[in-house]
Write a protein that holds these residues in place. Structure first.
Motif, mmCIF file in Angstrom:
data_model
loop_
_atom_site.group_PDB
_atom_site.id
_atom_site.type_symbol
_atom_site.label_atom_id
_atom_site.label_comp_id
_atom_site.label_asym_id
_atom_site.label_seq_id
_atom_site.Cartn_x
_atom_site.Cartn_y
_atom_site.Cartn_z
ATOM 1 N N ARG A 291 -19.393 -12.659 -26.415
ATOM 2 C CA ARG A 291 -19.046 -11.290 -26.797
ATOM 3 C C ARG A 291 -19.196 -10.362 -25.609
ATOM 4 N NH1 ARG A 291 -20.711 -6.418 -28.581
ATOM 5 N NH2 ARG A 291 -22.842 -6.833 -27.901
ATOM 6 N N GLY A 292 -18.149 -9.565 -25.383
ATOM 7 C CA GLY A 292 -18.161 -8.625 -24.275
ATOM 8 C C GLY A 292 -16.786 -8.516 -23.650
ATOM 9 N N VAL A 293 -16.568 -7.469 -22.899
ATOM 10 C CA VAL A 293 -15.314 -7.274 -22.171
ATOM 11 C C VAL A 293 -15.647 -6.895 -20.741
ATOM 12 C CG1 VAL A 293 -13.889 -6.642 -24.161
ATOM 13 C CG2 VAL A 293 -15.211 -4.881 -22.985
ATOM 14 N N VAL A 294 -14.759 -7.274 -19.832
ATOM 15 C CA VAL A 294 -15.033 -7.042 -18.423
ATOM 16 C C VAL A 294 -15.044 -5.548 -18.098
ATOM 17 C CG1 VAL A 294 -12.643 -7.170 -17.617
ATOM 18 C CG2 VAL A 294 -14.487 -7.944 -16.129
ATOM 19 N N LEU A 295 -14.272 -4.753 -18.858
ATOM 20 C CA LEU A 295 -14.283 -3.304 -18.652
ATOM 21 C C LEU A 295 -15.677 -2.734 -18.863
ATOM 22 C CD1 LEU A 295 -12.891 -0.571 -18.202
ATOM 23 C CD2 LEU A 295 -12.333 -0.548 -20.655
ATOM 24 N N GLY A 296 -16.419 -3.288 -19.816
ATOM 25 C CA GLY A 296 -17.778 -2.819 -20.057
ATOM 26 C C GLY A 296 -18.661 -2.991 -18.846
ATOM 27 N N SER A 297 -18.435 -4.078 -18.079
ATOM 28 C CA SER A 297 -19.239 -4.302 -16.871
ATOM 29 C C SER A 297 -18.966 -3.230 -15.823
ATOM 30 C CB SER A 297 -18.943 -5.692 -16.293
ATOM 31 O OG SER A 297 -19.272 -6.691 -17.232
ATOM 32 N N LEU A 298 -17.715 -2.798 -15.720
ATOM 33 C CA LEU A 298 -17.386 -1.705 -14.801
ATOM 34 C C LEU A 298 -18.087 -0.425 -15.244
ATOM 35 C CD1 LEU A 298 -15.857 -0.450 -12.462
ATOM 36 C CD2 LEU A 298 -13.874 -0.186 -13.977
ATOM 37 N N ILE A 299 -18.048 -0.148 -16.541
ATOM 38 C CA ILE A 299 -18.736 1.035 -17.060
ATOM 39 C C ILE A 299 -20.233 0.935 -16.781
ATOM 40 C CG2 ILE A 299 -19.287 2.362 -19.131
ATOM 41 C CD1 ILE A 299 -16.600 1.470 -20.281
ATOM 42 N N GLY A 300 -20.794 -0.277 -16.969
ATOM 43 C CA GLY A 300 -22.216 -0.469 -16.694
ATOM 44 C C GLY A 300 -22.566 -0.211 -15.241
ATOM 45 N N ALA A 301 -21.715 -0.697 -14.319
ATOM 46 C CA ALA A 301 -21.963 -0.456 -12.894
ATOM 47 C C ALA A 301 -21.878 1.033 -12.572
ATOM 48 C CB ALA A 301 -20.950 -1.241 -12.052
ATOM 49 N N VAL A 302 -20.928 1.718 -13.192
ATOM 50 C CA VAL A 302 -20.791 3.165 -12.970
ATOM 51 C C VAL A 302 -21.998 3.898 -13.532
ATOM 52 C CG1 VAL A 302 -19.417 5.210 -13.527
ATOM 53 C CG2 VAL A 302 -18.272 3.073 -12.917
ATOM 54 N N ILE A 303 -22.485 3.476 -14.698
ATOM 55 C CA ILE A 303 -23.655 4.132 -15.312
ATOM 56 C C ILE A 303 -24.852 4.084 -14.374
ATOM 57 C CG2 ILE A 303 -25.403 3.871 -17.120
ATOM 58 C CD1 ILE A 303 -23.174 3.141 -19.043
ATOM 59 N N VAL A 304 -25.099 2.926 -13.772
ATOM 60 C CA VAL A 304 -26.246 2.796 -12.868
ATOM 61 C C VAL A 304 -26.111 3.768 -11.702
ATOM 62 C CG1 VAL A 304 -27.446 1.253 -11.271
ATOM 63 C CG2 VAL A 304 -26.688 0.390 -13.494
ATOM 64 N N GLN A 305 -24.913 3.850 -11.111
ATOM 65 C CA GLN A 305 -24.714 4.755 -9.974
ATOM 66 C C GLN A 305 -24.746 6.213 -10.405
ATOM 67 O OE1 GLN A 305 -24.808 3.961 -6.862
ATOM 68 N NE2 GLN A 305 -24.939 1.769 -7.333
ATOM 69 N N VAL A 306 -24.247 6.497 -11.592
ATOM 70 C CA VAL A 306 -24.278 7.877 -12.103
ATOM 71 C C VAL A 306 -25.722 8.337 -12.295
ATOM 72 C CG1 VAL A 306 -23.871 9.239 -14.204
ATOM 73 C CG2 VAL A 306 -21.994 7.963 -13.153
ATOM 74 N N PHE A 307 -26.566 7.465 -12.840
ATOM 75 C CA PHE A 307 -27.971 7.829 -13.019
ATOM 76 C C PHE A 307 -28.657 8.020 -11.657
ATOM 77 C CE2 PHE A 307 -27.548 7.052 -17.429
ATOM 78 C CZ PHE A 307 -28.680 7.572 -18.048
ATOM 79 N N ASP A 308 -28.387 7.121 -10.719
ATOM 80 C CA ASP A 308 -28.976 7.267 -9.383
ATOM 81 C C ASP A 308 -28.547 8.576 -8.741
ATOM 82 O OD1 ASP A 308 -30.236 4.874 -9.673
ATOM 83 O OD2 ASP A 308 -28.948 3.757 -8.318
ATOM 84 N N ASN A 309 -27.243 8.834 -8.788
ATOM 85 C CA ASN A 309 -26.688 10.025 -8.152
ATOM 86 C C ASN A 309 -27.116 11.297 -8.881
ATOM 87 O OD1 ASN A 309 -24.220 12.105 -8.102
ATOM 88 N ND2 ASN A 309 -24.204 10.971 -6.177
ATOM 89 N N GLY A 310 -27.020 11.284 -10.206
ATOM 90 C CA GLY A 310 -27.342 12.482 -10.976
ATOM 91 C C GLY A 310 -28.800 12.876 -10.876
#
Length: 344
Positions: A291-310
């Protein structure tokens, strides 16, 4: 005196007894089960709103460009990690393979004068071969993926350090391998070719997972190995292919890494293994497979960077960035456990 007996109520159909109105929790459960990328997308939107309120510079195009460039390497690695985790495995060696591949590419050009295209192909072949070793150990010797990749993590890291001899390789500007560092500007939004390569990688793998027999077999094997075997699916072949296709994604990440550091650095990507797993887990892919989609992994990678940056823009201590990622991982796994549970 006549007694009037009411007309008996007809017996309720069995289907009516079984079908109960869905509660809001059940409806949410069903939606999240059908759309694994929905929950991380909601987290990303909420994080964007909060960080924009904390600092107005968050949504400036220059800052968004920086976030995209920081996502490129881990985001590409997360593609390969997703394929392995979808089969109910895990790969702790992806970062080490990436660094070894990037170093081979760089040294072939710098030390031996090999054309950049051939060096890229050699690095890609190395990444695929390394992942084939992982896949064969899992499928032929039946070792657990965690143990296999924990061992090859040390092996590939040692090979990298021995091969590099403690030295970094700096490539002259303008070479083919540094193409991923070139910038494409759309107004004030500046994206590197590495970001575009990462997006293309997600499109290709996402299409393959959704619309090809290989993708359906991959999900089936991750969901239930025995049922897949009984259905006629060559389980070992599917598992091996998942690792080898992941090798191609790792090669793309290695090329992006070369452009980012300007060559080969044996000490780069030290946390890439865990970062790729973090991105996949936060992105809604189940660690239990299927269960899962590859798009979710991109969103997950962006979330980590967004939290770091924000958090950095908001002036928080860097340790809070690490804390936030840890909380996100635990929350994502908890949601996955709830989604996988039997509906009440």
């Amino acid at each position: 005196m006549t007694t009037h007996v009411g007309k008996p109520t007809p017996p309720t159909a069995a289907g009516d007894l079984l079908e109960r109105p869905a509660t809001p929790g059940q409806r949410l459960h069903a939606v999240l089960h059908r759309q694994p990328a929905l929950s991380p997308a909601i987290v990303l939107i909420l994080a964007g709103v909060v960080f924009a309120l904390l600092n107005s510079r968050f949504y400036q195009l220059q800052n968004l460009s920086l976030i995209a460039q920081q996502v490129a390497v881990v985001g590409s690695l997360a593609v390969g990690q997703t394929l392995v985790i979808l089969t109910a495995g895990i790969d702790l060696s992806v970062g080490a393979v990436m660094v070894l591949s990037s170093l081979l590419m760089s040294k072939l050009v710098f030390d031996n004068g090999v054309p950049g295209v051939l060096a890229l192909l050699a690095g890609a072949a190395l990444a695929v071969a390394a992942q084939a070793v992982n896949g064969l150990l899992v499928t032929r010797i039946k070792l657990p993926p965690f143990i296999v990749t924990l061992g090859t993590l040390s092996i590939f890291t040692a090979i990298t350090l021995i091969y590099a001899k403690g030295q970094t390789v700096s490539l002259p500007p303008g070479g083919f391998l540094l193409w991923t560092a070139d910038t494409v500007s759309i107004g004030q939004l500046h994206l590197t070719n590495g970001v575009l390569l990462m997006v293309a990688l997600y499109v290709v793998i996402g299409f393959a997972l959704r619309y090809t027999a290989w993708g359906r077999h991959l999900y089936a094997v991750g969901d239930d190995v025995e049922a897949s075997r009984l259905a006629g699916i060559s389980v070992n072949r599917v598992l091996l292919s998942a690792y080898m296709v992941a090798g191609l994604a790792i090669a793309a990440a290695a090329w992006i890494l070369v452009g980012r550091v300007g060559g080969g650095d044996p000490n780069s990507g030290l946390n890439a293994n865990l970062e790729s797993i973090t991105a996949v887990v936060i992105g809604g892919t189940s660690l239990f497979g299927g269960r899962g989609v590859v798009l979710g992994s991109l969103i997950g990678a962006v979330i980590v960077q967004v939290f770091d940056n924000g958090l950095a823009l908001a002036g928080f201590d860097p340790n809070y960035q690490v804390l936030s990622v840890g909380i996100l991982v635990i929350a994502a796994v908890s949601v996955d456990q709830w989604i996988r549970s039997v509906k009440a």
